[in-house]
Design an enzyme around this catalytic site. Structure first.
Site, PDB file in Angstrom:
ATOM      1  CB  SER A 106       4.540   0.805  -1.138  1.00 16.36           C
ATOM      2  OG  SER A 106       4.524  -0.423  -0.477  1.00 16.36           O
ATOM      3  CE  LYS A 146      -7.071   4.617 -17.388  1.00 18.22           C
ATOM      4  NZ  LYS A 146      -7.711   3.742 -18.400  1.00 18.22           N
TER       5      LYS A 146
END
Length: 443
Positions: A106, A146
């Site tokens: 990540s 978004k």
């Protein structure tokens, strides 16, 4: 004579020739690289450490800054700040997933693809950059377009900046793509696979980065050491450490309120402050409110008689607040679900265990409150003579582990069992147990 005149000229020629031949080797061995090790979660202090390492690399003239990555992920805000620092410094920044058998998931993957040079040790893994959120039933991927689209565009732009695989950069986030070192090299996500730091320095030697040519073969390796302030902040900013500090502080305050004079409340306040500093003061206000209400209810239960309702309600508030306080929500933390679950377990389990202990203690206190006065309760019970007793001189008996002064109208030897007849202050009146008296008569 001519030979003597030519000797200095010959020596001068040899000196110049030696200098020309030796200088390239000396230039390769001169200089140094600074190595910053990022191990563990990316925390609110990690970006400060990276900034400090960059400033040192610039000030001391290191050829490059190597950032070794071994992380499950961490704070997104800190990760984005780190990726912004890399192109702004004139020092070449090399990202290196190291040592073998580790990973940069990540946030670590986002940092790696943002460095000027990207490398991995064999048997390492990158990827799992898809954001997730914790739910009562487990974890769920974040699907808010978004958020996802913003991360995808930032990652692909960083990959494009360094000529890396933009599709892979996108799929790290959208598809939770994972790659090992060799596959990442084949897919042009990284440039080098190196088993050791020295091998990496040899491979990047001669590479043009940010307008300078790296001469790193044989360079000195200098490891970055954080100043005391940042080292301390790095410890307390760990999500597990900061959460446990907060819980420890809460229970210390509770103990200090219930047992004033030991200074536990002062220690508790200090622990709470350190925990808040470690989390960057970015805490869940609702969680803090629940914990404070829980502390107040427990203090009320400990200070005034009750049936335990305040104590139970206080523990429920503290446990609920601890669960909400565990730093797992996106976008604050950008970590794999496994790491987030580890944080939750580490924070919540001690809270539950301490809560059960406090509930047990309150149950015992409640028992004591309900217990009838024991005055006169000794009468008729048995004891054992510890010090001989005579009609003229009192002795001692043991009753339930306690020593009592006792008198008797008859002589009693040590070890004999007696019955308590009367209690006059701290003095008991006893007589020989009937079974003992019968046995003595038979003898």
């Amino acid at each position: 004579m001519n030979f003597q005149n030519r000797l200095p000229v010959s020596l001068l020629f040899l000196f110049i020739l030696s200098a020309v031949l030796i200088s390239p080797a000396m230039s390769q061995e001169s200089g140094s690289v600074l190595v910053l090790e990022i191990s563990g979660a990316i925390t609110p202090v990690t970006d400060d450490i990276v900034a400090d390492a960059i400033s040192i690399a610039e000030a001391e003239g290191h050829q490059a800054l190597i950032i070794t990555l071994n992380t499950p992920g961490g704070g997104l805000d800190e990760t984005l700040r780190i990726t912004e620092m890399i192109p702004q410094t004139s020092v070449p920044v090399i990202g290196y997933v190291y040592p073998e058998g580790t990973q940069a998931w990540s946030a670590g993957t986002l940092i790696l693809i943002s460095t000027d040079v990207a490398a991995m040790a064999p048997f390492t893994v990158i990827g799992s950059a898809q954001p997730v959120s914790m739910t009562p039933s487990g974890s769920e991927p974040v699907t808010d377009t978004k958020i996802v689209n913003a991360l995808v565009e930032r990652a692909t732009e960083n990959a494009r900046m360094h000529g890396r695989n933009e599709t892979a950069a996108r799929e790290f986030i959208t598809e939770n793509l994972n790659l090992n070192a060799q596959t990442a090299l084949d897919y042009e996500v990284i440039e080098y696979v190196a088993p050791s730091m020295e091998d990496l320095l040899v491979q990047v030697n001669g590479l043009d980065v940010k307008g300078s040519t790296l001469q790193t073969a044989g360079s000195d390796i200098v490891y970055y050491e954080a100043p005391i302030r940042l080292a301390f902040m790095n410890i307390i900013s760990n999500p597990v450490v900061s959460s446990l500090l907060l819980l420890l502080g809460v229970y210390a305050v509770i103990f200090g309120i219930s047992n004033p004079g030991f200074g536990a409340e002062i220690f508790g306040v200090v622990a709470i402050v350190m925990a808040l500093i470690g989390t960057g003061f970015d805490v869940n206000i609702g969680a803090v409110f629940l914990i404070l209400v829980g502390v107040a209810l427990l203090a009320l239960e400990l200070q005034s008689p009750g049936i335990g309702v305040f104590g139970i309600a206080g523990m429920v508030c503290i446990v609920a607040g601890s669960i909400l306080l565990a730093p797992t929500e996106f976008p604050r933390n950008y970590s794999p679900a496994e790491f987030q679950r580890t944080v939750v377990v580490t924070v919540v389990v001690p809270t539950i265990l301490v809560g059960l202990f406090l509930l047990f203690a309150m149950y015992k206190v409640l028992e004591v409150r309900k217990r009838k006065p024991q005055f006169g309760g000794l009468l008729g019970e048995t004891a054992v003579v510890h010090k001989p007793i005579s009609p003229e001189q009192a002795g001692y008996v043991i009753h339930r582990g306690e020593y009592w002064k006792a008198r008797s109208p008859e002589a009693l030897e040590k070890g004999e069992k007696v019955v308590i007849l009367e209690k006059d202050g701290v003095m008991l009146t006893v007589e020989r147990l009937r079974s003992e008296a019968g046995q003595a008569g038979k003898e």
